[in-house]
Design a protein around this motif. Sequence first.
Motif, PDB file in Angstrom:
ATOM      1  N   ASP A 206       8.920  17.338  24.572  1.00 61.35           N
ATOM      2  CA  ASP A 206       9.940  17.919  25.454  1.00 61.35           C
ATOM      3  C   ASP A 206      10.756  16.862  26.188  1.00 61.35           C
ATOM      4  O   ASP A 206      11.854  17.151  26.671  1.00 61.35           O
ATOM      5  CB  ASP A 206       9.285  18.844  26.496  1.00 61.35           C
ATOM      6  CG  ASP A 206       8.681  20.080  25.843  1.00 61.35           C
ATOM      7  OD1 ASP A 206       9.024  20.327  24.674  1.00 61.35           O
ATOM      8  OD2 ASP A 206       7.882  20.772  26.487  1.00 61.35           O
ATOM      9  N   GLU A 207      10.214  15.642  26.302  1.00 65.89           N
ATOM     10  CA  GLU A 207      10.919  14.567  27.020  1.00 65.89           C
ATOM     11  C   GLU A 207      11.757  13.700  26.076  1.00 65.89           C
ATOM     12  O   GLU A 207      12.452  12.793  26.521  1.00 65.89           O
ATOM     13  CB  GLU A 207       9.899  13.669  27.731  1.00 65.89           C
ATOM     14  CG  GLU A 207       9.015  14.410  28.716  1.00 65.89           C
ATOM     15  CD  GLU A 207       7.802  13.581  29.140  1.00 65.89           C
ATOM     16  OE1 GLU A 207       7.730  13.229  30.325  1.00 65.89           O
ATOM     17  OE2 GLU A 207       6.950  13.281  28.282  1.00 65.89           O
TER      18      GLU A 207
ATOM     19  N   GLN B 287      13.876  14.742  18.562  1.00 66.80           N
ATOM     20  CA  GLN B 287      13.296  16.078  18.317  1.00 66.80           C
ATOM     21  C   GLN B 287      13.734  16.603  16.953  1.00 66.80           C
ATOM     22  O   GLN B 287      12.924  17.117  16.175  1.00 66.80           O
ATOM     23  CB  GLN B 287      13.726  17.045  19.418  1.00 66.80           C
ATOM     24  CG  GLN B 287      13.137  16.728  20.783  1.00 66.80           C
ATOM     25  CD  GLN B 287      13.603  17.700  21.854  1.00 66.80           C
ATOM     26  OE1 GLN B 287      14.575  18.432  21.687  1.00 66.80           O
ATOM     27  NE2 GLN B 287      12.906  17.717  22.977  1.00 66.80           N
TER      28      GLN B 287
ATOM     29  N   LYS C  93      17.348  14.746  21.962  1.00 65.71           N
ATOM     30  CA  LYS C  93      17.542  15.748  20.893  1.00 65.71           C
ATOM     31  C   LYS C  93      17.490  15.122  19.507  1.00 65.71           C
ATOM     32  O   LYS C  93      17.009  15.726  18.554  1.00 65.71           O
ATOM     33  CB  LYS C  93      18.889  16.453  21.075  1.00 65.71           C
ATOM     34  CG  LYS C  93      18.894  17.496  22.194  1.00 65.71           C
ATOM     35  CD  LYS C  93      20.161  18.332  22.137  1.00 65.71           C
ATOM     36  CE  LYS C  93      20.121  19.513  23.110  1.00 65.71           C
ATOM     37  NZ  LYS C  93      19.950  19.100  24.504  1.00 65.71           N
TER      38      LYS C  93
ATOM     39  N   ARG D  84       6.087   9.389  25.892  1.00 64.11           N
ATOM     40  CA  ARG D  84       6.662  10.703  26.184  1.00 64.11           C
ATOM     41  C   ARG D  84       6.164  11.799  25.258  1.00 64.11           C
ATOM     42  O   ARG D  84       5.815  11.552  24.104  1.00 64.11           O
ATOM     43  CB  ARG D  84       8.191  10.628  26.139  1.00 64.11           C
ATOM     44  CG  ARG D  84       8.771  10.218  24.801  1.00 64.11           C
ATOM     45  CD  ARG D  84      10.212   9.742  24.988  1.00 64.11           C
ATOM     46  NE  ARG D  84      10.812   9.257  23.743  1.00 64.11           N
ATOM     47  CZ  ARG D  84      10.591   8.055  23.232  1.00 64.11           C
ATOM     48  NH1 ARG D  84       9.761   7.225  23.825  1.00 64.11           N
ATOM     49  NH2 ARG D  84      11.182   7.691  22.114  1.00 64.11           N
ATOM     50  N   GLU D  85       6.194  13.012  25.788  1.00 69.03           N
ATOM     51  CA  GLU D  85       5.893  14.212  25.003  1.00 69.03           C
ATOM     52  C   GLU D  85       7.177  14.670  24.300  1.00 69.03           C
ATOM     53  O   GLU D  85       8.277  14.230  24.627  1.00 69.03           O
ATOM     54  CB  GLU D  85       5.401  15.328  25.934  1.00 69.03           C
ATOM     55  CG  GLU D  85       4.172  14.984  26.747  1.00 69.03           C
ATOM     56  CD  GLU D  85       2.899  15.022  25.907  1.00 69.03           C
ATOM     57  OE1 GLU D  85       2.864  15.791  24.932  1.00 69.03           O
ATOM     58  OE2 GLU D  85       1.960  14.276  26.224  1.00 69.03           O
TER      59      GLU D  85
ATOM     60  N   TYR E 197       2.686  13.535  17.735  1.00 65.65           N
ATOM     61  CA  TYR E 197       3.263  14.885  17.709  1.00 65.65           C
ATOM     62  C   TYR E 197       3.107  15.494  16.308  1.00 65.65           C
ATOM     63  O   TYR E 197       2.675  16.637  16.150  1.00 65.65           O
ATOM     64  CB  TYR E 197       4.739  14.842  18.117  1.00 65.65           C
ATOM     65  CG  TYR E 197       5.445  16.158  17.906  1.00 65.65           C
ATOM     66  CD1 TYR E 197       5.317  17.193  18.833  1.00 65.65           C
ATOM     67  CD2 TYR E 197       6.222  16.382  16.767  1.00 65.65           C
ATOM     68  CE1 TYR E 197       5.954  18.417  18.623  1.00 65.65           C
ATOM     69  CE2 TYR E 197       6.859  17.596  16.551  1.00 65.65           C
ATOM     70  CZ  TYR E 197       6.727  18.605  17.485  1.00 65.65           C
ATOM     71  OH  TYR E 197       7.340  19.816  17.273  1.00 65.65           O
TER      72      TYR E 197
END
Length: 236
Positions: free
Chosen positions: A43-44, A50, A47, A40-41, A73
């Motif tokens: 944005d995927e 991230q 939270k 996944r990137e 990333y």
Amino acid sequence: MSDVFGRALLDYQKGEYTEDIKTYSSLDEADVIPVPYLFREFDEMPKIEQKALQLARGKVLDIGAGAGSHALYLQNKGFDVTALDNSEGCIAVCKERGIHSTVVSDVLDYANERYDTLLLLMNGIGLAGKLNNLSNFLQHLASLLQPNGRILLDSSDIIYMFEQDEDGGYWIPNNGTYYGEIVFEMEYKGQKGKPFDWVYVDFDTLQNACESNGLDCELVISGEHFDYLAKLTLKK
């Protein structure tokens, strides 16, 4: 075949994705890990992941890197990041995806350098295996930190998987083991890997273990499903 996880990731990387990884655990019925999700990137990502990536500082070790999505990333953001995994297949995928620095090793066998940030995402603390290994595991992680370094890890309190009675208490089997300890097994294309121990650690238990091992433990955020992100630092 021991590296079923790595084989699944390699197949996906080569464009040969046909099925997901099946998982069996001592606690729950069979489930799957969707292989594309491991690629996944940002944005995927949930939270919690991230937020962990946003809190990374300096030189980073991504422990249990898998397909390398977190390391990639950070590398693209200019970080000096190393992807570590005990799966040769996973590290081959990390290299093919362009991660410059990689290590095939169990984290407990790795003691080469010190880092500003250790990342253990997707319940990375589970690598401790059992609750009675947690102190040694935390001490080893601490030994990989620079003096002002941080450990960013997520886990879940899996109490919700047990039956609840009318007054809100939970029915937990009293078999002398911690309720977050699980035995997992993975299967891919009809081949099963070796069963392995995995532990989900509730935040209070983690905080107590940190306290007795010279670490401060801060709750950063809680997720939507009994999960949380914690930041561990060496006590001053």
